[in-house]
Design a protein around this motif. Structure first.
Motif, PDB file in Angstrom:
ATOM      1  N   SER A   1       3.612  -9.045  -4.688  1.00  0.00           N
ATOM      2  CA  SER A   1       2.690  -7.901  -4.679  1.00  0.00           C
ATOM      3  C   SER A   1       1.312  -8.392  -4.267  1.00  0.00           C
ATOM      4  CB  SER A   1       2.609  -7.263  -6.066  1.00  0.00           C
ATOM      5  OG  SER A   1       3.883  -6.842  -6.504  1.00  0.00           O
ATOM      6  N   ILE A   2       0.728  -7.749  -3.255  1.00  0.00           N
ATOM      7  CA  ILE A   2      -0.633  -8.093  -2.871  1.00  0.00           C
ATOM      8  C   ILE A   2      -1.473  -6.820  -2.858  1.00  0.00           C
ATOM      9  CG2 ILE A   2       0.156 -10.065  -1.511  1.00  0.00           C
ATOM     10  CD1 ILE A   2      -0.477  -8.482   1.019  1.00  0.00           C
ATOM     11  N   GLY A   3      -2.706  -6.952  -3.284  1.00  0.00           N
ATOM     12  CA  GLY A   3      -3.564  -5.776  -3.359  1.00  0.00           C
ATOM     13  C   GLY A   3      -5.024  -6.192  -3.427  1.00  0.00           C
ATOM     14  N   GLY A   4      -5.825  -5.273  -3.705  1.00  0.00           N
ATOM     15  CA  GLY A   4      -5.507  -3.891  -4.003  1.00  0.00           C
ATOM     16  C   GLY A   4      -6.777  -3.069  -3.853  1.00  0.00           C
TER      17      GLY A   4
ATOM     18  N   GLY B   1      -7.300  -3.823   4.992  1.00  0.00           N
ATOM     19  CA  GLY B   1      -8.267  -4.569   4.189  1.00  0.00           C
ATOM     20  C   GLY B   1      -7.595  -5.473   3.181  1.00  0.00           C
ATOM     21  N   ILE B   2      -6.520  -4.992   2.571  1.00  0.00           N
ATOM     22  CA  ILE B   2      -5.778  -5.802   1.597  1.00  0.00           C
ATOM     23  C   ILE B   2      -5.203  -7.037   2.271  1.00  0.00           C
ATOM     24  CG2 ILE B   2      -3.688  -5.853   0.185  1.00  0.00           C
ATOM     25  CD1 ILE B   2      -4.273  -2.864  -0.464  1.00  0.00           C
ATOM     26  N   LEU B   3      -4.570  -6.844   3.415  1.00  0.00           N
ATOM     27  CA  LEU B   3      -3.981  -7.976   4.130  1.00  0.00           C
ATOM     28  C   LEU B   3      -5.043  -8.996   4.529  1.00  0.00           C
ATOM     29  CD1 LEU B   3      -1.313  -6.252   6.411  1.00  0.00           C
ATOM     30  CD2 LEU B   3      -0.884  -8.070   4.753  1.00  0.00           C
ATOM     31  N   GLU B   4      -6.162  -8.497   5.000  1.00  0.00           N
ATOM     32  CA  GLU B   4      -7.231  -9.400   5.428  1.00  0.00           C
ATOM     33  C   GLU B   4      -7.760 -10.229   4.257  1.00  0.00           C
ATOM     34  OE1 GLU B   4     -11.773  -9.197   7.276  1.00  0.00           O
ATOM     35  OE2 GLU B   4     -10.515  -7.400   7.253  1.00  0.00           O
ATOM     36  N   ARG B   5      -8.052  -9.570   3.130  1.00  0.00           N
ATOM     37  CA  ARG B   5      -8.610 -10.282   1.985  1.00  0.00           C
ATOM     38  C   ARG B   5      -7.616 -11.276   1.403  1.00  0.00           C
ATOM     39  NH1 ARG B   5      -9.730  -5.063   0.406  1.00  0.00           N
ATOM     40  NH2 ARG B   5      -8.491  -5.316  -1.497  1.00  0.00           N
ATOM     41  N   CYS B   6      -6.349 -10.864   1.306  1.00  0.00           N
ATOM     42  CA  CYS B   6      -5.338 -11.740   0.706  1.00  0.00           C
ATOM     43  C   CYS B   6      -5.021 -12.930   1.604  1.00  0.00           C
ATOM     44  CB  CYS B   6      -4.070 -10.944   0.395  1.00  0.00           C
ATOM     45  SG  CYS B   6      -4.265  -9.776  -0.979  1.00  0.00           S
ATOM     46  N   CYS B   7      -5.069 -12.709   2.905  1.00  0.00           N
ATOM     47  CA  CYS B   7      -4.817 -13.826   3.823  1.00  0.00           C
ATOM     48  C   CYS B   7      -5.960 -14.834   3.800  1.00  0.00           C
ATOM     49  CB  CYS B   7      -4.601 -13.304   5.244  1.00  0.00           C
ATOM     50  SG  CYS B   7      -2.982 -12.536   5.494  1.00  0.00           S
ATOM     51  N   ARG B   8      -7.157 -14.382   3.468  1.00  0.00           N
ATOM     52  CA  ARG B   8      -8.263 -15.327   3.319  1.00  0.00           C
ATOM     53  C   ARG B   8      -8.029 -16.219   2.100  1.00  0.00           C
ATOM     54  NH1 ARG B   8     -12.083 -11.057   4.845  1.00  0.00           N
ATOM     55  NH2 ARG B   8     -12.541 -10.740   2.629  1.00  0.00           N
ATOM     56  N   LEU B   9      -7.462 -15.624   1.034  1.00  0.00           N
ATOM     57  CA  LEU B   9      -7.159 -16.425  -0.159  1.00  0.00           C
ATOM     58  C   LEU B   9      -5.942 -17.316   0.045  1.00  0.00           C
ATOM     59  CD1 LEU B   9      -7.662 -14.025  -3.224  1.00  0.00           C
ATOM     60  CD2 LEU B   9      -9.023 -16.021  -2.624  1.00  0.00           C
TER      61      LEU B   9
ATOM     62  N   LEU C   1       0.164 -16.170   4.016  1.00  0.00           N
ATOM     63  CA  LEU C   1       0.626 -14.781   3.988  1.00  0.00           C
ATOM     64  C   LEU C   1       0.673 -14.153   5.382  1.00  0.00           C
ATOM     65  CD1 LEU C   1      -1.088 -13.290   0.807  1.00  0.00           C
ATOM     66  CD2 LEU C   1       1.368 -13.501   1.228  1.00  0.00           C
ATOM     67  N   ARG C   2       0.013 -14.775   6.344  1.00  0.00           N
ATOM     68  CA  ARG C   2       0.047 -14.235   7.704  1.00  0.00           C
ATOM     69  C   ARG C   2       1.459 -14.253   8.268  1.00  0.00           C
ATOM     70  NH1 ARG C   2      -5.156 -13.459   9.004  1.00  0.00           N
ATOM     71  NH2 ARG C   2      -6.719 -14.816   8.019  1.00  0.00           N
ATOM     72  N   ALA C   3       2.307 -15.103   7.701  1.00  0.00           N
ATOM     73  CA  ALA C   3       3.699 -15.182   8.155  1.00  0.00           C
ATOM     74  C   ALA C   3       4.633 -14.293   7.330  1.00  0.00           C
ATOM     75  CB  ALA C   3       4.179 -16.630   8.090  1.00  0.00           C
ATOM     76  N   ALA C   4       4.083 -13.607   6.331  1.00  0.00           N
ATOM     77  CA  ALA C   4       4.915 -12.788   5.441  1.00  0.00           C
ATOM     78  C   ALA C   4       5.260 -11.450   6.092  1.00  0.00           C
ATOM     79  CB  ALA C   4       4.195 -12.546   4.120  1.00  0.00           C
ATOM     80  N   GLN C   5       6.444 -10.961   5.781  1.00  0.00           N
ATOM     81  CA  GLN C   5       6.884  -9.659   6.281  1.00  0.00           C
ATOM     82  C   GLN C   5       6.543  -8.581   5.263  1.00  0.00           C
ATOM     83  OE1 GLN C   5      11.103  -9.349   6.909  1.00  0.00           O
ATOM     84  NE2 GLN C   5      11.018  -7.187   7.484  1.00  0.00           N
ATOM     85  N   VAL C   6       5.896  -7.515   5.721  1.00  0.00           N
ATOM     86  CA  VAL C   6       5.569  -6.402   4.831  1.00  0.00           C
ATOM     87  C   VAL C   6       6.832  -5.585   4.573  1.00  0.00           C
ATOM     88  CG1 VAL C   6       4.210  -4.303   4.539  1.00  0.00           C
ATOM     89  CG2 VAL C   6       3.174  -6.317   5.627  1.00  0.00           C
TER      90      VAL C   6
END
Length: 220
Positions: A114-117, A135-143, A147-152
């Motif tokens: 789970s990524i958010g939020g 925005g969620i994807l961008e922030r979580c990928c910075r952390l 996650l850039r390789a993860a499938q939604v």
């Protein structure tokens, strides 16, 4: 966290590491329902719009209607805080990461991560907002760049039933000469699962006090 560990997060000045539990409600709630049925409990699904009418057939009522309390008991202090999250496939992630403001988090689970939020007060929208997802994807990928390789796998929106303070208190409904105890237990916001057992025990004690002080009268 050590200086070496903090190198993973160059935009942060300090961090904390700890071990905790993660409760997945997709499994937890069916387990609770099974426990209820095992001791003879019943679940009746119907729409309730008037507690006075409901009290005609019951000796006590526990109000755990969340956001519905705004309309069911006119509790105007209850308001929604909209949350949006994404479910992604990233089985290589084993540890959770949460930003200090609580708006960015990565929680590995059994079936997905789970990524958010979002935390949008007084927002009643239940539709997925694509800008929020981006925005969620961008922030979580910075952390966590991996996650850039993860499938939604999916997107989800929910409304947290928030309140300045959770409401755990009692009152009485006057119905056909009877005083039916009504115990409120709602307004937990994003801490519902965390606070559930504690406030449930408090609410149960209020109900016991009510039934002891004013035993149920016969319904004619």
């Amino acid at each position: 966290m050590t200086d070496r560990e903090m190198k993973r997060f160059p935009n942060h000045k300090f961090g904390q590491a700890f071990t905790t539990l993660k409760c997945e409600c997709l499994s937890y709630l069916p387990w609770l329902e099974k426990r209820l049925r095992a001791v003879g409990g019943q679940i009746i699904r119907e729409k309730v719009t008037d507690l006075h009418k409901l009290a005609l057939n019951y000796d006590a009522i526990m109000n755990c209607s969340g956001l519905g309390s705004r309309f069911l008991v006119n509790d105007e202090e209850v308001y929604p805080v909209r949350g949006q999250m994404l479910k992604v496939s990233a089985p290589w992630l084993k540890n959770f990461i949460r930003d200090g403001d609580g708006n960015t988090y990565i929680y590995p689970g059994i079936r997905y991560v789970s990524i958010g939020g979002t935390r949008q007060a007084n927002d009643w929208r239940l539709e997925v907002d694509e800008e929020d997802s981006e925005g969620i994807l961008e922030r979580c990928c910075r952390l966590e760049p991996s996650l850039r390789a993860a499938q939604v796998m999916g997107e989800w929106v929910g409304l947290r039933p928030s309140r300045a303070n959770p409401r755990v208190e009692r009152q009485y409904l006057h119905v056909q000469g009877r005083q039916v105890p009504l115990v409120h237990n709602h307004g937990h916001g994003s801490c519902g699962v965390t606070l559930s057992w504690g406030t449930a025990l408090d609410a149960l004690e209020l109900l016991r006090q009510s039934l002891f002080e004013k035993p149920p009268q016969a319904r004619l």
